[in-house]
Write an enzyme that holds these catalytic residues in place. Structure first.
Site, PDB file in Angstrom:
ATOM      1  N   HIS A   1       8.575  -3.438   8.135  1.00 17.50           N
ATOM      2  CA  HIS A   1       7.912  -4.589   7.531  1.00 17.50           C
ATOM      3  C   HIS A   1       6.440  -4.506   7.906  1.00 17.50           C
ATOM      4  O   HIS A   1       5.954  -3.458   8.331  1.00 17.50           O
ATOM      5  CB  HIS A   1       8.579  -5.895   7.969  1.00 17.50           C
ATOM      6  CG  HIS A   1       8.523  -6.160   9.429  1.00 17.50           C
ATOM      7  ND1 HIS A   1       7.489  -6.853  10.010  1.00 17.50           N
ATOM      8  CD2 HIS A   1       9.351  -5.809  10.427  1.00 17.50           C
ATOM      9  CE1 HIS A   1       7.703  -6.914  11.317  1.00 17.50           C
ATOM     10  NE2 HIS A   1       8.820  -6.287  11.599  1.00 17.50           N
ATOM     11  N   ALA A   2       5.720  -5.599   7.741  1.00 23.55           N
ATOM     12  CA  ALA A   2       4.267  -5.529   7.863  1.00 23.55           C
ATOM     13  C   ALA A   2       3.777  -4.938   9.185  1.00 23.55           C
ATOM     14  O   ALA A   2       2.897  -4.089   9.201  1.00 23.55           O
ATOM     15  CB  ALA A   2       3.685  -6.923   7.660  1.00 23.55           C
TER      16      ALA A   2
END
Lengths: 93, 592
Positions: A20-21
């Site tokens: 994810h980020a």
């Protein structure tokens, strides 16, 4: 032109929430340090590890198997640093 | 639907996902999700350099805004929450994205706003197809940044929630990280959104800022009109649009009552935690991070009954002896002479560490964790034991081992502890000659053999969360079986009873740390079963203290005797509730 190397390795995404980020940000920051081209691929699609937007679309969920390819003079060093991130689950858990 | 059309409409109650607790009532401000029209036009070749320059300017401006948001979030909420904006900054700097925009600009000869919108749209639609829920949520990150770039190009203000001037309930299809990061909690009374989950940024941010929030309401942003009165109950996940005066009155009364009760509870800070007939049950605090220690005094807890040490091991670099000594000593010094019980490292299961590699296991909760892991990692364990012994010199520090399942584990751990003591002595370093040792009773095998463990320890601490889970074989985070997780199951009550009885026999005090101890309904049952001390999260202390102060110990004893005879967990729970209703009806009101 200097010594161009090409290294290919496979990694399994082990951290709970996948790429994810935050893990993607770590990858981009690491990849940005090297002159080598660093590509991450999954099931036919391939993105640059230097592009966070690309990385977010690669669908690196937990358990996903990703292939990493480094091509360039510093391919070994680049691969070592990328490997460290995967092996340490992106320091998430 | 126009405002006129909504007049006279009846109240509408919607059920969503409550992601941040609290009740708020206010006028709605509705943010249209696609209300922003991206300007589109063709450009001439001579305009290309100008458009590229505008794009670069917008990137600089966007980077500056995000850095500022990141800075503010870091001050307000700490670096963990600020970390997400690292990724946002990288989106702004993404060379591939920038090159793609410039290439498309040259090829298609359209204004840069429409090109950025199109290129980023390709990425977000790719992200929207991602199967993993958590990763799909990340489309919001990309969308958030690119929307900001487009708006900076078009000269539109961006921080929606930060531009509000009057208190209101904010309603939108979704809230982006930068929306919620900029919000003023005095203005934004609550958040209501069509989509989202408890892991979305909006939810995390709302909880951190203590703003009530309900998400996952599908089309709520089209059902609410600007200016509609909206009532939000973040704990229950309920949103009432145009609440009737009866509903408002009910909630207003409830809110007023809650406020009054909480206010009254705070006055109990310095009062004793004892029953009306003089039976004293001290309440200590469960602490996860050192910065929570200030709340011990604020809520009137007596020392720390459970000081978790996992936070020390979250970094890649494992904590050395000196670092640990400092943390343990400071905790004890801040507790003004009250006891601090340090739990040795409890890793494994769902808790992992950056610096410690634990292989994936098929059944992590039944695997190599807690004391099992420590006894298998002697070097690491001894650093902690040495640090505890050294910090305990001249301080009121006790320690306990987690997840003990047999007496040999206690003996082995005690041997290592003694080894550390001898080492420290021979090194001439000051350490505690005597330290109280406890074990966490959280596995049935330990509860059934406490008589064997008792001669080797100074106290028992029952970890009810795990004890219930292991006794009933119920994973309470698995929603399919969570309803079977019953703290009042006869087996659990019998096990607690057995531990307490053995404790009394060996003159060993028994503490309970776990959700059961923090439940106003169940704490009286624990007291009746003979538990000597409770340890709970600091904010729960005033409420449990109030419950205890309204009880008669004799009533608790009777409740426990009845519970030990009863077979149905529902009946036992009902008895507990009945006693609370009799002794502390206002608390029952507060929790139901």
């Amino acid at each position: 032109m200097g010594d161009t190397k090409k290294i290919v390795r496979e990694f399994t995404v082990e951290n709970q929430y996948g790429i994810h980020a935050r893990p993607a940000a770590l990858l981009v920051k690491a990849a940005g340090k090297y002159s080598s081209e660093i590509l991450i691929g999954k099931e036919g699609s391939e993105v640059s590890a230097k592009s966070i937007m690309g990385l977010l679309t690669i669908e690196g969920h937990q358990g996903a198997c990703l292939s990493v390819q480094t091509v360039g003079e510093d391919a070994e060093e680049a691969m070592a640093e990328i490997a460290e991130l995967f092996e340490n689950k992106f320091f998430e858990e | 639907m126009s405002v006129e059309a909504s007049e006279g409409l009846e109240e509408l109650v919607l059920q969503g996902i409550g992601v941040s607790p609290g009740v708020a009532v206010g006028d709605a401000v509705v943010f249209a999700s696609e209300g922003f029209a991206v300007p589109e036009r063709n450009i001439s070749e001579s305009e290309i350099p100008l458009e590229i320059a505008r794009f670069e300017e917008a990137l600089i401006k966007t980077r500056h805004q995000i850095s500022e948001i990141q800075h503010n979030v870091e001050i307000m909420l700490g670096s963990e929450h600020a970390g997400i904006f690292d990724a946002h900054l990288l989106v702004v700097d993404d060379r591939y994205f920038i090159e793609e925009v410039i290439r498309s600009l040259r090829e298609n000869r359209r204004n840069v706003e429409s090109i950025v919108n199109e290129v980023s749209g390709n990425y977000t639609s790719m992200l929207a197809k991602v199967e993993d829920d958590y990763l799909r949520e990340r489309a919001a990150d990309v969308h958030d940044v690119t929307r900001r770039i487009v708006k900076n190009l078009a000269g539109e203000g961006m921080d929606r929630l930060n531009c509000l001037e009057h208190p209101c309930i904010a309603v939108a299809h979704d809230f982006s990280p930068s929306d919620t990061a900029g919000m003023n909690r005095d203005i934004v009374q609550a958040l209501v959104a069509d989509i989202g989950s408890s892991t979305s940024h909006a939810a995390i941010m709302a909880r951190a800022l203590e703003v009530p929030a309900v998400v996952g309401l599908h089309d709520v942003s089209t059902r609410i009109n600007a200016g509609d009165t909206v009532l939000v109950d973040g704990a229950k996940g309920v949103v009432v649009i145009r609440p009737s005066s009866a509903t408002l009155l009910t909630y207003a009364q409830r809110a007023e009552e809650l406020k009054m009760i909480l206010g009254e509870l705070e006055t109990l800070k310095d009062e004793q935690s004892e029953t009306k007939d003089g039976y004293c049950v001290p309440i200590a605090a469960n602490i996860e991070l050192p910065n929570e220690i200030v709340s011990i005094d604020r809520f009137g807890a007596q020392g720390i009954g459970l000081f978790r040490t996992e936070f020390l091991f979250q970094k890649k670099q494992l904590p050395d002896e000196e670092t640990q000594i400092q943390v343990y000593s400071e905790a004890a010094d801040q507790c003004g002479g009250n006891e601090v019980v340090i739990r040795t490292l409890d890793l494994g299961g769902d808790k992992c560490s950056a610096g410690i590699r634990v292989d994936q296991e098929a059944n992590p909760f039944l695997g190599w964790r807690a004391i099992r892991f420590c006894l298998g990692s002697v070097k690491l364990f001894k650093v902690q034991l040495r640090a505890i012994l050294r910090a305990a010199a001249g301080r009121n520090i006790a320690m306990m081992y987690p997840m003990i399942s047999c007496v040999s584990e206690v003996l082995e751990a005690n041997t290592l502890l003694e080894e550390c003591r001898q080492e420290l002595k021979s090194e001439g370093l000051p350490c505690a000659d005597r330290i109280k040792i406890g074990v966490l009773i959280e596995v049935p095998s330990a509860a059934l053999t406490v008589d064997l463990i008792a001669p080797h320890v100074d106290f028992f601490s029952i970890g009810t969360n795990d004890l219930i889970q292991y006794t009933l074989a119920i994973d309470r985070v698995n929603e399919k079986v969570a309803h079977l997780y019953r703290p009042t199951h006869a087996s659990v009550i019998r096990l607690i009873h057995q531990v307490v009885q053995t404790g009394q026999q060996y003159r060993i005090p028994v503490m309970v740390c776990g959700q059961t101890a923090a439940s106003p309904e169940l704490a009286p049952l624990l007291i009746g079963l003979g538990v000597n001390r409770l340890s709970i999260s600091p904010p729960s202390v005033p409420m449990i203290k109030d419950v205890i102060r309204n009880l008669h110990y004799s009533d608790c004893r009777r409740l426990a005797e009845d519970a030990l005879r009863m077979s149905s967990s529902e009946d036992i729970a009902a008895e507990c509730r009945a006693l609370l209703k009799k002794t502390s009806p206002e608390i029952l009101e507060l929790i139901s």
